[in-house]
Every structure is written in C-alpha cells, then in structure tokens.
Design an enzyme around this catalytic site. Structure first.
Site, PDB file in Angstrom:
ATOM      1  N   ARG A 105      57.639  48.169 -17.948  1.00 43.91           N
ATOM      2  CA  ARG A 105      58.025  46.893 -18.530  1.00 43.91           C
ATOM      3  C   ARG A 105      57.966  45.804 -17.471  1.00 43.91           C
ATOM      4  O   ARG A 105      58.622  45.905 -16.438  1.00 43.91           O
ATOM      5  CB  ARG A 105      59.438  47.007 -19.110  1.00 43.91           C
ATOM      6  N   THR A 109      58.093  39.173 -18.239  1.00 49.31           N
ATOM      7  CA  THR A 109      57.780  38.962 -19.668  1.00 49.31           C
ATOM      8  C   THR A 109      58.475  39.987 -20.563  1.00 49.31           C
ATOM      9  O   THR A 109      58.537  39.816 -21.778  1.00 49.31           O
ATOM     10  CB  THR A 109      56.265  39.097 -19.901  1.00 49.31           C
ATOM     11  N   ASP A 201      69.681  57.481 -21.062  1.00 46.92           N
ATOM     12  CA  ASP A 201      68.278  57.427 -20.650  1.00 46.92           C
ATOM     13  C   ASP A 201      67.677  58.829 -20.768  1.00 46.92           C
ATOM     14  O   ASP A 201      68.048  59.740 -20.027  1.00 46.92           O
ATOM     15  CB  ASP A 201      68.177  56.920 -19.208  1.00 46.92           C
ATOM     16  N   ASP A 204      66.016  60.246 -17.543  1.00 50.07           N
ATOM     17  CA  ASP A 204      66.992  60.641 -16.521  1.00 50.07           C
ATOM     18  C   ASP A 204      67.710  61.923 -16.912  1.00 50.07           C
ATOM     19  O   ASP A 204      67.922  62.813 -16.078  1.00 50.07           O
ATOM     20  CB  ASP A 204      68.031  59.524 -16.324  1.00 50.07           C
TER      21      ASP A 204
HETATM   22  N1  URA Z   1      64.937  54.733 -23.513  1.00 49.06           N
HETATM   23  C1  URA Z   1      65.890  55.656 -23.283  1.00 49.06           C
HETATM   24  O1  URA Z   1      65.673  56.588 -22.524  1.00 49.06           O
HETATM   25  N2  URA Z   1      67.055  55.547 -23.915  1.00 49.06           N
HETATM   26  C2  URA Z   1      67.331  54.547 -24.794  1.00 49.06           C
HETATM   27  O2  URA Z   1      68.402  54.509 -25.366  1.00 49.06           O
HETATM   28  C3  URA Z   1      66.317  53.586 -25.004  1.00 49.06           C
HETATM   29  C4  URA Z   1      65.133  53.693 -24.350  1.00 49.06           C
END
Ligand code: URA
Length: 210
Positions: A105, A109, A201, A204
């Site tokens: 990302r 932007t 995440d 992670d």
């Molecule tokens: N990506 C993730 O790993 N978790 C989210 O909640 C949103 C995007």
C-alpha cells in the site's frame, strides 16, 4: 456459482474460525486451523466444476467414470497471507497451477502498488481461484483481480476467510462477475482498515511476526 457472496456456515468452519479469532491462539494452531478451514472452503468453491467421463478398468469391469474436465485449475495467492489459504486448497487440488501477486500500500495514496506478479499461462482456459484470508477494504483484492483478468482469466472465484461489508461492496462494484466464498461476513472495518471483530493481522498471526 450463482450468488456473488457465499458464507460457508458449516459448523466445523464456524468452530475453527472462533478458535482462530481468539487472541491467545498460538501461531502453530492458527496455521493448522487455517489449513483445515481452507480444505472446507475449497470443497465449497469447487462444487460446480464440470466433469467428463473417461473409460477406466476397475478390477471387476470397464466403466465410464467421471473426472474433472478441462485444464488444471489455477490458484493465485495474494502475498503474503494468501499462502496460508493456498496450502490447504492445494492439498485437495494438488495438480493446480500456482500464481502469486504481491502488492503493497502506497503510504501517500493508500492505493495498492504491484511489486511482484507471476501467473500461470492459459488462464483463459482455467478456473482461477484467487485467495487472500482478509477481504478488508477490497483494494488489494480488486487490484489482484485486475491483474489476473489482464492475463486472460475469465472464470474466477475469490476465497477468503473473513470479509467486511465494505470489501464485498467494493468487489461487487469492480468485479461483479467474480463470486466470493468466505467463512464469515464480519461487522465492518476500524479506522486502520482492520476487520472488526476479525482476528487481527492474518499474516502476523500465521507467520509469528509483529
Ligand atoms: N489484513 C489483515 O491481516 N487483517 C485485517 O483485519 C485486515 C487486513
């Protein structure tokens, strides 16, 4: 698949997803649960695959028996979290061709920028399953689908673990022809674009990073 969104409500999927959401679930358990759920999602997404008869000999007699028709499927993982879903699906469809799309990302932007793209050939002749555990804003999923369509894919499905209503709406607007299969449609997104209640995440939690 006739519906744009399919939420797989099988009790095994729901149970395993609850375990994945718990913050105390270990990395090893998270990975195992994701693999198990991905098998069940793969079962759903491949439900309408076409079959064709071939002649085979059983030990007792020759018969015409059904096998999958057409070219091998393509599985496309959106890096890096997509790999966790892909591994399970591959166990069910081991001959699938594999592709990877890497997007980051742009901090200015907030739009996805491609940093890696390697896709199987003849996508126009294959069913293509694009996988990413989290359909959050939908920006990276839409961009990944743009790439696979540019490479020729026509028959595409998107498989995720969790979807947000915002992500589903964004996908429907950009790619109304691509059905989505998910284990849950969650409440929404927080101010950082995380799915709520979600599971944090996914990358992670899967890889044990922070
Ligand atoms: N990506 C993730 O790993 N978790 C989210 O909640 C949103 C995007």
């Amino acid at each position: 698949m006739s519906q744009h969104l399919t939420v797989v409500k099988h009790p095994l999927v729901t149970h395993k997803l609850t375990l994945m959401r718990k913050s105390e679930t270990s990395t090893a358990s998270f990975r195992r649960l994701l693999r198990e759920i991905s098998l069940l999602l793969a079962y759903e997404v491949t439900r309408d695959l076409e079959l064709t008869n071939i002649r085979i000999d059983t030990p007792l007699k020759p018969i015409d028996a059904p096998v999958l028709e057409g070219k091998k499927l393509a599985l496309v993982s959106i890096l890096r979290a997509g790999n966790g879903l892909m591994d399970g699906i591959l166990e069910l469809i081991p001959a699938a061709r594999i592709g990877f799309v890497g997007l980051y990302r742009d901090p200015e932007t907030l739009q996805p920028v491609e940093y890696y793209c390697k896709l199987p050939n003849l996508l126009e002749e294959r069913m293509t399953i694009v996988v990413d555990p989290m359909l959050a804003t939908g920006n990276s999923s839409v961009a990944a689908l743009d790439l696979v369509k540019r490479k020729g894919a026509k028959n595409i499905c998107f498989v995720c673990l969790l979807a947000s209503p915002e992500g589903v709406a964004r996908m429907k607007e950009a790619h109304p022809d691509v059905p989505i299969v998910t284990a849950s449609l969650d409440e929404g997104l927080d101010e950082h674009g995380y799915i709520v209640p979600g599971l944090g995440d996914a990358g992670d939690r899967m890889f044990g990073t922070k």
